[in-house]
Design a protein around this motif. Structure first.
Motif, PDB file in Angstrom:
ATOM      1  N   ILE A  18      -2.916   9.833   2.977  1.00 53.94           N
ATOM      2  CA  ILE A  18      -2.461   8.790   3.884  1.00 53.94           C
ATOM      3  C   ILE A  18      -1.231   9.305   4.608  1.00 53.94           C
ATOM      4  N   ASN A  19      -1.293   9.268   5.923  1.00 57.40           N
ATOM      5  CA  ASN A  19      -0.220   9.764   6.779  1.00 57.40           C
ATOM      6  C   ASN A  19       0.213  11.180   6.391  1.00 57.40           C
ATOM      7  N   GLY A  20      -0.780  12.017   6.114  1.00 53.77           N
ATOM      8  CA  GLY A  20      -0.526  13.425   5.846  1.00 53.77           C
ATOM      9  C   GLY A  20      -0.075  13.754   4.446  1.00 53.77           C
ATOM     10  N   ILE A  21      -0.030  12.760   3.566  1.00 58.83           N
ATOM     11  CA  ILE A  21       0.398  12.983   2.179  1.00 58.83           C
ATOM     12  C   ILE A  21      -0.787  12.736   1.260  1.00 58.83           C
ATOM     13  N   LEU A  22      -1.106  13.722   0.450  1.00 61.56           N
ATOM     14  CA  LEU A  22      -2.218  13.627  -0.480  1.00 61.56           C
ATOM     15  C   LEU A  22      -1.861  12.663  -1.613  1.00 61.56           C
ATOM     16  N   HIS A  23      -2.707  11.659  -1.818  1.00 63.96           N
ATOM     17  CA  HIS A  23      -2.440  10.658  -2.849  1.00 63.96           C
ATOM     18  C   HIS A  23      -3.438  10.694  -3.994  1.00 63.96           C
ATOM     19  N   TYR A  24      -4.681  11.028  -3.705  1.00 63.30           N
ATOM     20  CA  TYR A  24      -5.706  11.013  -4.750  1.00 63.30           C
ATOM     21  C   TYR A  24      -6.556  12.269  -4.655  1.00 63.30           C
ATOM     22  N   VAL A  25      -6.743  12.914  -5.786  1.00 62.07           N
ATOM     23  CA  VAL A  25      -7.597  14.092  -5.876  1.00 62.07           C
ATOM     24  C   VAL A  25      -8.421  13.967  -7.150  1.00 62.07           C
ATOM     25  N   GLY A  26      -9.744  14.026  -7.000  1.00 61.63           N
ATOM     26  CA  GLY A  26     -10.612  14.020  -8.162  1.00 61.63           C
ATOM     27  C   GLY A  26     -10.897  12.670  -8.774  1.00 61.63           C
ATOM     28  N   ASN A  27     -10.369  11.605  -8.174  1.00 65.83           N
ATOM     29  CA  ASN A  27     -10.652  10.269  -8.706  1.00 65.83           C
ATOM     30  C   ASN A  27     -10.613   9.240  -7.588  1.00 65.83           C
ATOM     31  N   VAL A  28     -11.267   8.132  -7.837  1.00 66.11           N
ATOM     32  CA  VAL A  28     -11.309   7.028  -6.880  1.00 66.11           C
ATOM     33  C   VAL A  28     -10.308   5.981  -7.352  1.00 66.11           C
ATOM     34  N   PRO A  29      -9.344   5.613  -6.508  1.00 63.02           N
ATOM     35  CA  PRO A  29      -8.331   4.643  -6.932  1.00 63.02           C
ATOM     36  C   PRO A  29      -8.908   3.237  -7.066  1.00 63.02           C
ATOM     37  N   GLU A  30      -8.225   2.432  -7.837  1.00 60.07           N
ATOM     38  CA  GLU A  30      -8.565   1.014  -7.935  1.00 60.07           C
ATOM     39  C   GLU A  30      -8.297   0.364  -6.577  1.00 60.07           C
ATOM     40  N   LYS A  31      -9.050  -0.673  -6.275  1.00 55.47           N
ATOM     41  CA  LYS A  31      -8.949  -1.322  -4.970  1.00 55.47           C
ATOM     42  C   LYS A  31      -7.541  -1.838  -4.685  1.00 55.47           C
ATOM     43  N   MET A  32      -6.944  -2.536  -5.636  1.00 54.37           N
ATOM     44  CA  MET A  32      -5.605  -3.103  -5.407  1.00 54.37           C
ATOM     45  C   MET A  32      -4.553  -2.010  -5.234  1.00 54.37           C
ATOM     46  N   GLU A  33      -4.698  -0.936  -5.986  1.00 58.02           N
ATOM     47  CA  GLU A  33      -3.753   0.173  -5.865  1.00 58.02           C
ATOM     48  C   GLU A  33      -3.817   0.770  -4.454  1.00 58.02           C
ATOM     49  N   LEU A  34      -5.012   0.986  -3.964  1.00 56.07           N
ATOM     50  CA  LEU A  34      -5.194   1.544  -2.636  1.00 56.07           C
ATOM     51  C   LEU A  34      -4.714   0.575  -1.555  1.00 56.07           C
ATOM     52  N   LYS A  35      -5.042  -0.679  -1.712  1.00 56.42           N
ATOM     53  CA  LYS A  35      -4.610  -1.699  -0.751  1.00 56.42           C
ATOM     54  C   LYS A  35      -3.085  -1.773  -0.698  1.00 56.42           C
ATOM     55  N   ASN A  36      -2.433  -1.768  -1.850  1.00 56.44           N
ATOM     56  CA  ASN A  36      -0.972  -1.815  -1.887  1.00 56.44           C
ATOM     57  C   ASN A  36      -0.346  -0.577  -1.249  1.00 56.44           C
ATOM     58  N   LEU A  37      -0.966   0.568  -1.453  1.00 58.43           N
ATOM     59  CA  LEU A  37      -0.462   1.803  -0.842  1.00 58.43           C
ATOM     60  C   LEU A  37      -0.543   1.712   0.679  1.00 58.43           C
ATOM     61  N   ILE A  38      -1.647   1.235   1.179  1.00 61.77           N
ATOM     62  CA  ILE A  38      -1.802   1.091   2.635  1.00 61.77           C
ATOM     63  C   ILE A  38      -0.808   0.077   3.185  1.00 61.77           C
ATOM     64  N   LEU A  39      -0.643  -1.052   2.509  1.00 64.10           N
ATOM     65  CA  LEU A  39       0.317  -2.069   2.963  1.00 64.10           C
ATOM     66  C   LEU A  39       1.745  -1.535   2.925  1.00 64.10           C
ATOM     67  N   THR A  40       2.064  -0.750   1.920  1.00 60.17           N
ATOM     68  CA  THR A  40       3.392  -0.142   1.849  1.00 60.17           C
ATOM     69  C   THR A  40       3.613   0.804   3.020  1.00 60.17           C
ATOM     70  N   GLU A  41       2.609   1.618   3.314  1.00 59.37           N
ATOM     71  CA  GLU A  41       2.718   2.535   4.459  1.00 59.37           C
ATOM     72  C   GLU A  41       2.885   1.773   5.769  1.00 59.37           C
ATOM     73  N   LEU A  42       2.167   0.676   5.918  1.00 61.13           N
ATOM     74  CA  LEU A  42       2.295  -0.133   7.119  1.00 61.13           C
ATOM     75  C   LEU A  42       3.689  -0.720   7.264  1.00 61.13           C
TER      76      LEU A  42
END
Length: 92
Positions: A65-89
């Motif tokens: 997200i925005n050029g920073i690698l956050h997940y490798v080799g696993n699929v994040p939980e929905k809320m974790e991913l949503k919170n990360l996107i909202l934080t970036e926004l």
């Protein structure tokens, strides 16, 4: 112009990559009111190899997200991913 750019390593034969795409789509559906703020780019290992290496996507699935690698080799939980996107926004 998008304030959050999500880049996903998408290997056609990787079932976990499909899971990652499904998870992203679930989150984007919940954030549909912010669709103009978020852009998703699918990276192909062979066609986009220089970007994949630049991001350090050495295992799939992978998500940056925005050029920073956050997940490798696993699929994040929905809320974790949503919170990360909202934080970036909220910070961009």
């Amino acid at each position: 112009m998008a304030r959050v750019i999500i880049e996903i390593l998408n290997m056609r034969s990787c079932s976990e990559c499909f899971d990652m795409i499904d998870r992203i789509n679930e989150v984007l559906e919940e954030l549909s009111h912010l669709k103009d703020e978020i852009k998703v780019i699918m990276l192909d290992l062979f066609e986009d190899n220089s970007r994949v290496v630049e991001l350090g996507m050495y295992q799939c699935p992978a998500l940056a997200i925005n050029g920073i690698l956050h997940y490798v080799g696993n699929v994040p939980e929905k809320m974790e991913l949503k919170n990360l996107i909202l934080t970036e926004l909220s910070t961009s």
